[in-house]
Design a protein around this motif. Structure first.
Motif, PDB file in Angstrom:
ATOM      1  N   SER A  26       0.832  -1.205   0.000  1.00 22.00           N
ATOM      2  CA  SER A  26       0.000   0.000   0.000  1.00 22.00           C
ATOM      3  C   SER A  26       0.866   1.254   0.000  1.00 22.00           C
ATOM      4  O   SER A  26       0.592   2.218  -0.725  1.00 22.00           O
ATOM      5  N   ALA A  27       1.930   1.245   0.799  1.00 27.71           N
ATOM      6  CA  ALA A  27       2.829   2.398   0.856  1.00 27.71           C
ATOM      7  C   ALA A  27       3.524   2.613  -0.472  1.00 27.71           C
ATOM      8  O   ALA A  27       3.713   3.752  -0.929  1.00 27.71           O
ATOM      9  N   TRP A  28       3.895   1.516  -1.132  1.00 27.17           N
ATOM     10  CA  TRP A  28       4.570   1.620  -2.423  1.00 27.17           C
ATOM     11  C   TRP A  28       3.634   2.189  -3.487  1.00 27.17           C
ATOM     12  O   TRP A  28       4.027   3.015  -4.307  1.00 27.17           O
ATOM     13  N   ILE A  29       2.367   1.742  -3.475  1.00 27.43           N
ATOM     14  CA  ILE A  29       1.379   2.248  -4.434  1.00 27.43           C
ATOM     15  C   ILE A  29       1.174   3.749  -4.260  1.00 27.43           C
ATOM     16  O   ILE A  29       1.048   4.505  -5.225  1.00 27.43           O
ATOM     17  N   GLN A  30       1.166   4.204  -3.006  1.00 30.19           N
ATOM     18  CA  GLN A  30       0.906   5.608  -2.726  1.00 30.19           C
ATOM     19  C   GLN A  30       2.075   6.518  -3.078  1.00 30.19           C
ATOM     20  O   GLN A  30       1.935   7.741  -3.115  1.00 30.19           O
ATOM     21  N   GLU A  31       3.228   5.936  -3.341  1.00 29.81           N
ATOM     22  CA  GLU A  31       4.390   6.749  -3.704  1.00 29.81           C
ATOM     23  C   GLU A  31       4.188   7.467  -5.029  1.00 29.81           C
ATOM     24  O   GLU A  31       4.680   8.572  -5.228  1.00 29.81           O
ATOM     25  N   SER A  32       3.464   6.813  -5.962  1.00 30.55           N
ATOM     26  CA  SER A  32       3.250   7.459  -7.265  1.00 30.55           C
ATOM     27  C   SER A  32       2.102   6.775  -7.991  1.00 30.55           C
ATOM     28  O   SER A  32       1.799   5.605  -7.754  1.00 30.55           O
ATOM     29  N   ASP A  33       1.500   7.512  -8.905  1.00 27.20           N
ATOM     30  CA  ASP A  33       0.452   6.945  -9.748  1.00 27.20           C
ATOM     31  C   ASP A  33       1.017   5.893 -10.682  1.00 27.20           C
ATOM     32  O   ASP A  33       0.341   4.915 -11.019  1.00 27.20           O
ATOM     33  N   ALA A  36       1.075   2.575  -8.973  1.00 27.53           N
ATOM     34  CA  ALA A  36      -0.274   2.003  -8.869  1.00 27.53           C
ATOM     35  C   ALA A  36      -0.712   1.416 -10.199  1.00 27.53           C
ATOM     36  O   ALA A  36      -1.257   0.297 -10.255  1.00 27.53           O
TER      37      ALA A  36
END
Length: 330
Positions: A26-33, A36
């Motif tokens: 989840s943290a990795w996804i939130q780093e950038s679009d 995701a």
């Protein structure tokens, strides 16, 4: 967090993530679009594999491993963009589908037959006349006809093959870890040995055994066995008395021009006993066959018809001696 490591990504795709792992993702996804979108696309492509009715777990696992290696390689090359990730994931997974489907399309025939020896030992005759004895639980897949340049069979379990000779069309047996290639021969192949190993034992002819994960290639001669450890990925070879490897199949112990010491060694190994010789001609050779029995005594009683001797038990040892002089003179 710059990237997802192989294990974390694979656990996510297989739905095996722990709560802690999900937090990392989840943290990795939130780093950038871009992160995701990339993960969403890879997941979408990954799960398309369930649409292929011919897929099996072993091939899927090998394809997943190739996908993980490619993703890891690309993570190390900063010049690759999101487009490259998606393109490579799509290509690799497409190759999985085409490869699996192609196995059935090009592997001699699209009409595959599966046989399972679920009730005990079963004999099977393949389209080319090859005879196969399947041990209990063995599973074999083969085409309805051998129309291609190679006769290809897939094995899971233990089987004894008597391959019909055809110098123009090699006979191949695929397992999860090995490929065995022959022209016409007799061999035993067991994919479910202890310690997570696969074993091929040659009785007659010549075979080529090759590991599927760069373990190497070994050419076997009669009475040799190749062992492939699927955990360590190490292949080794040892000398054996090949008929002992197929006792499960015919329950017969043959011996041809064998010295009595060699015969005794076979019996000791088969019945886990110690046999001592006294006043026996150790240079004489014998030819014959005895039927496997529950006790060594029954086997020795049968063996006496071919070899003149008497025997007695003392504790855990069996003592074999020459018959009385009077019996020799008769």
């Amino acid at each position: 967090m710059n990237q997802l490591n192989d294990k974390l990504l694979k656990d996510y795709l297989l739905g095996k993530c722990t709560e802690r792992q999900m937090e990392k993702i989840s943290a990795w996804i939130q780093e950038s679009d871009e992160n995701a979108r990339w993960l969403f696309r890879v997941e979408e492509l990954f799960h398309l594999r369930h649409m292929d009715k011919y897929s099996d777990e072993a091939r899927i696992q090998r394809a997943e491993l190739r996908l993980m290696k490619e993703i890891r390689r690309q993570h190390k090359t900063l010049s690759f963009t999101l487009h490259h990730y998606i393109r490579y994931a799509a290509v690799i997974i497409a190759i999985v589908f085409l490869g699996v489907a192609g196995y059935h399309i090009f592997d001699n025939s699209s009409n595959q037959i599966e046989v399972i020896a679920d009730a005990g030992i079963r004999q099977l005759v393949l389209p080319d006349g090859t005879s196969v004895w399947m041990n209990k639980g063995c599973r074999i897949t083969y085409p309805e006809t051998f129309d291609a340049d190679e006769r290809i069979v897939t094995l899971d379990g233990e089987a004894r093959f008597e391959v019909t000779k055809d110098s123009l069309r090699p006979f191949l047996v695929h397992s999860d870890a090995m490929t065995v290639r022959v022209l016409g021969t007799i061999f035993n192949f067991n994919t479910r040995c202890k310690n997570n190993c696969e074993e091929v034992t040659l009785l007659e002819g010549r075979v080529e055994a090759m590991g599927k994960n760069d373990e190497g290639k070994i050419f076997l001669k009669p009475h040799q066995k190749v062992i492939l450890n699927k955990t360590s990925h190490v292949m080794s070879m040892e000398q054996v008395y090949a008929p002992l490897e197929t006792l499960w199949c015919n329950h017969r112990i043959p011996f041809k021009n064998m010295r009595i010491m060699e015969i005794i060694h076979v019996l000791e190994k088969s019945y886990h006993v110690k046999i001592m010789l006294k006043d026996i001609d150790v240079n004489a050779t014998y030819t014959g066959v005895v039927q496997q029995a529950e006790t060594i005594d029954s086997v020795l009683d049968d063996l006496k018809f071919a070899i003149p001797f008497t025997y007695k038990r003392k504790g855990d040892c069996i003592y074999i001696t020459s018959p009385r002089r009077e019996a020799k003179l008769r």
